[in-house]
Write a protein that holds these residues in place. Sequence first.
Motif, PDB file in Angstrom:
ATOM      1  N   VAL A  91      80.840  61.211  15.707  1.00  0.00           N
ATOM      2  CA  VAL A  91      81.221  60.391  14.880  1.00  0.00           C
ATOM      3  C   VAL A  91      81.730  58.941  15.863  1.00  0.00           C
ATOM      4  CG1 VAL A  91      79.857  61.380  12.926  1.00  0.00           C
ATOM      5  CG2 VAL A  91      81.685  60.317  12.892  1.00  0.00           C
ATOM      6  N   PRO A  92      81.127  57.515  15.503  1.00  0.00           N
ATOM      7  CA  PRO A  92      82.191  56.513  15.895  1.00  0.00           C
ATOM      8  C   PRO A  92      82.991  56.611  14.816  1.00  0.00           C
ATOM      9  CG  PRO A  92      80.177  55.725  15.271  1.00  0.00           C
ATOM     10  CD  PRO A  92      80.162  57.370  15.372  1.00  0.00           C
ATOM     11  N   ASP A  93      84.485  55.647  15.003  1.00  0.00           N
ATOM     12  CA  ASP A  93      85.632  56.109  14.342  1.00  0.00           C
ATOM     13  C   ASP A  93      85.216  55.090  12.512  1.00  0.00           C
ATOM     14  OD1 ASP A  93      85.315  53.859  15.265  1.00  0.00           O
ATOM     15  OD2 ASP A  93      87.826  53.722  15.559  1.00  0.00           O
ATOM     16  N   ARG A  94      84.964  54.828  12.613  1.00  0.00           N
ATOM     17  CA  ARG A  94      84.262  53.319  11.143  1.00  0.00           C
ATOM     18  C   ARG A  94      83.529  54.143  10.393  1.00  0.00           C
ATOM     19  NH1 ARG A  94      80.406  51.124  15.526  1.00  0.00           N
ATOM     20  NH2 ARG A  94      77.903  51.921  15.334  1.00  0.00           N
ATOM     21  N   GLU A  95      82.778  54.729  10.597  1.00  0.00           N
ATOM     22  CA  GLU A  95      81.340  55.531  10.011  1.00  0.00           C
ATOM     23  C   GLU A  95      82.350  56.246   9.027  1.00  0.00           C
ATOM     24  OE1 GLU A  95      78.451  55.903  10.012  1.00  0.00           O
ATOM     25  OE2 GLU A  95      78.901  54.121  10.874  1.00  0.00           O
ATOM     26  N   LEU A  96      84.269  56.998   9.435  1.00  0.00           N
ATOM     27  CA  LEU A  96      84.443  57.418   8.202  1.00  0.00           C
ATOM     28  C   LEU A  96      84.739  57.008   6.851  1.00  0.00           C
ATOM     29  CD1 LEU A  96      87.364  58.928  10.817  1.00  0.00           C
ATOM     30  CD2 LEU A  96      85.357  59.971  10.162  1.00  0.00           C
ATOM     31  N   ALA A  97      84.640  55.678   7.735  1.00  0.00           N
ATOM     32  CA  ALA A  97      84.916  55.128   5.711  1.00  0.00           C
ATOM     33  C   ALA A  97      83.766  55.125   4.618  1.00  0.00           C
ATOM     34  CB  ALA A  97      84.773  53.481   6.307  1.00  0.00           C
ATOM     35  N   TYR A  98      82.450  55.952   5.346  1.00  0.00           N
ATOM     36  CA  TYR A  98      81.499  56.195   4.167  1.00  0.00           C
ATOM     37  C   TYR A  98      82.209  57.579   3.837  1.00  0.00           C
ATOM     38  CZ  TYR A  98      80.414  52.105   6.657  1.00  0.00           C
ATOM     39  OH  TYR A  98      78.981  50.520   7.303  1.00  0.00           O
TER      40      TYR A  98
ATOM     41  N   ARG B 262      85.261  56.028  21.651  1.00  0.00           N
ATOM     42  CA  ARG B 262      86.103  56.104  20.417  1.00  0.00           C
ATOM     43  C   ARG B 262      85.102  56.657  18.903  1.00  0.00           C
ATOM     44  NH1 ARG B 262      90.295  55.049  21.161  1.00  0.00           N
ATOM     45  NH2 ARG B 262      90.631  53.740  19.073  1.00  0.00           N
ATOM     46  N   MET B 263      85.090  57.765  19.171  1.00  0.00           N
ATOM     47  CA  MET B 263      84.099  58.679  18.658  1.00  0.00           C
ATOM     48  C   MET B 263      85.161  60.145  18.163  1.00  0.00           C
ATOM     49  SD  MET B 263      80.724  57.932  19.004  1.00  0.00           S
ATOM     50  CE  MET B 263      79.123  59.451  18.751  1.00  0.00           C
ATOM     51  N   ILE B 264      84.711  60.376  16.752  1.00  0.00           N
ATOM     52  CA  ILE B 264      85.743  61.142  16.553  1.00  0.00           C
ATOM     53  C   ILE B 264      84.921  62.772  16.337  1.00  0.00           C
ATOM     54  CG2 ILE B 264      85.695  60.387  14.012  1.00  0.00           C
ATOM     55  CD1 ILE B 264      88.433  61.730  13.956  1.00  0.00           C
ATOM     56  N   PRO B 265      85.562  63.614  16.479  1.00  0.00           N
ATOM     57  CA  PRO B 265      84.022  64.714  16.133  1.00  0.00           C
ATOM     58  C   PRO B 265      84.330  65.018  14.366  1.00  0.00           C
ATOM     59  CG  PRO B 265      86.267  65.054  17.834  1.00  0.00           C
ATOM     60  CD  PRO B 265      86.161  64.204  17.529  1.00  0.00           C
TER      61      PRO B 265
END
Length: 415
Positions: A220-227, A277-280
């Motif tokens: 997932v994109p790293d910005r999705e971790l904020a959710y 720039r994706m984090i698994p």
Amino acid sequence: MSRSAARTPLLILLAAFGVVALLISFQQTPEDRPQQSAAPLVRTVTAAPTEVRFTVRANGSVTPRTESALIPQVSGEVIEMSDQLVAGGFFDEGELLARIDDADYRVDREAARAQVARAQSEFGRADKELARQRRLADRSVASEARIDDAENAHRIAEASLREAQARLERAERDLSRTEIRAPYRGRVRNEQVDLGQFVNRGTAIATLYAIDYAEVRLPVPDRELAYLDLDQMRAAIAGEADSIGARVVLSARFAGSEHQWEGVLDRTEAELDPKSRMIPLVVRVPEPYRLEPPRSAPLAIGLFVDAEIEGRIVEEAYVVPRDALRADRRVYVIDEGDRIEFRNVQVLRTERDRVVIGAGLAPGERVCTSPLDAAIDGMLVRVSAAPEAAVAETLEAGEPSDLAGRNAGEAGVIP
């Protein structure tokens, strides 16, 4: 000039006056129509605070949590094989999968036992001799040289005994290794051995994987971790009481039908992909091959699945249609006088069909959803009488999150 020629202009003038009188008599009075307003007609939605749970969507393939090669630790002829040692076979932990001819290893064990017995005898004799020389030395009968020889013989006999015992232990271990047993409960991916085949030590004869739980790797994109609720995930990883990872719903089309499975978010991998720039994220699904409600099919290894990850909850937020958001994170609020008020808002997330706003609106305010190309602050508008419930139903029926839609649109930010 004749008299008839003199009358002609007079007759023409009288005819003209007659035509004008006739036209005036047939003239219609114009109707009075009310003057229409030039203000544009707009649609609105009423702002209402609600609880919002974010959802992150991703997809990935199912992988086993443990996969290993089955390698014999001794060489020999395969004289027995389990019926489950075939591609797709299931087995339990400790189950016998194959047996190697152990005749030579039994001989080695007996030879090692004999060597131990010989070493024990030598050690006993050296121990007695050392004790006898020490007694003689106490009576000043034995010389120091004899005592040194006795002590040296004792140490050699002791070392020989330890060596013989080690050889016996290795012989027994090699004999036990002629039985190749399953290291865990799992399934056979493939096998490369058959009955009667001679196998060498260190050569793989099959590939196995565990089935106590499966894992799904979701980039997932790293910005999705904020959710996501990262505190919940850290507590689950640390093993704190009553803490589990976020719920994840997996779905896929398998055997011609749609199926779903539930798992938990277990962890994130150590680093981001420098290119994408994706984090698994790693999701764990217990007992992937067990069929129990609501499961209707096994979660097969290698299956490509879509995932919905439950994120964190915002207790009070405003959800409005995507069209309500203008440039510079601004919305148009319609005041009581039907005039536009430019309002800057805090955008928590922008999705394909809706926008989640954290601050900047008040309950009951009307938000314009119609496109206005030349709107100015304070401009008069006309509000459509269309029911606002239709807009709310559209938002509720829409998808809570769509990764492709978010990538195509503006990315929301959580401060």
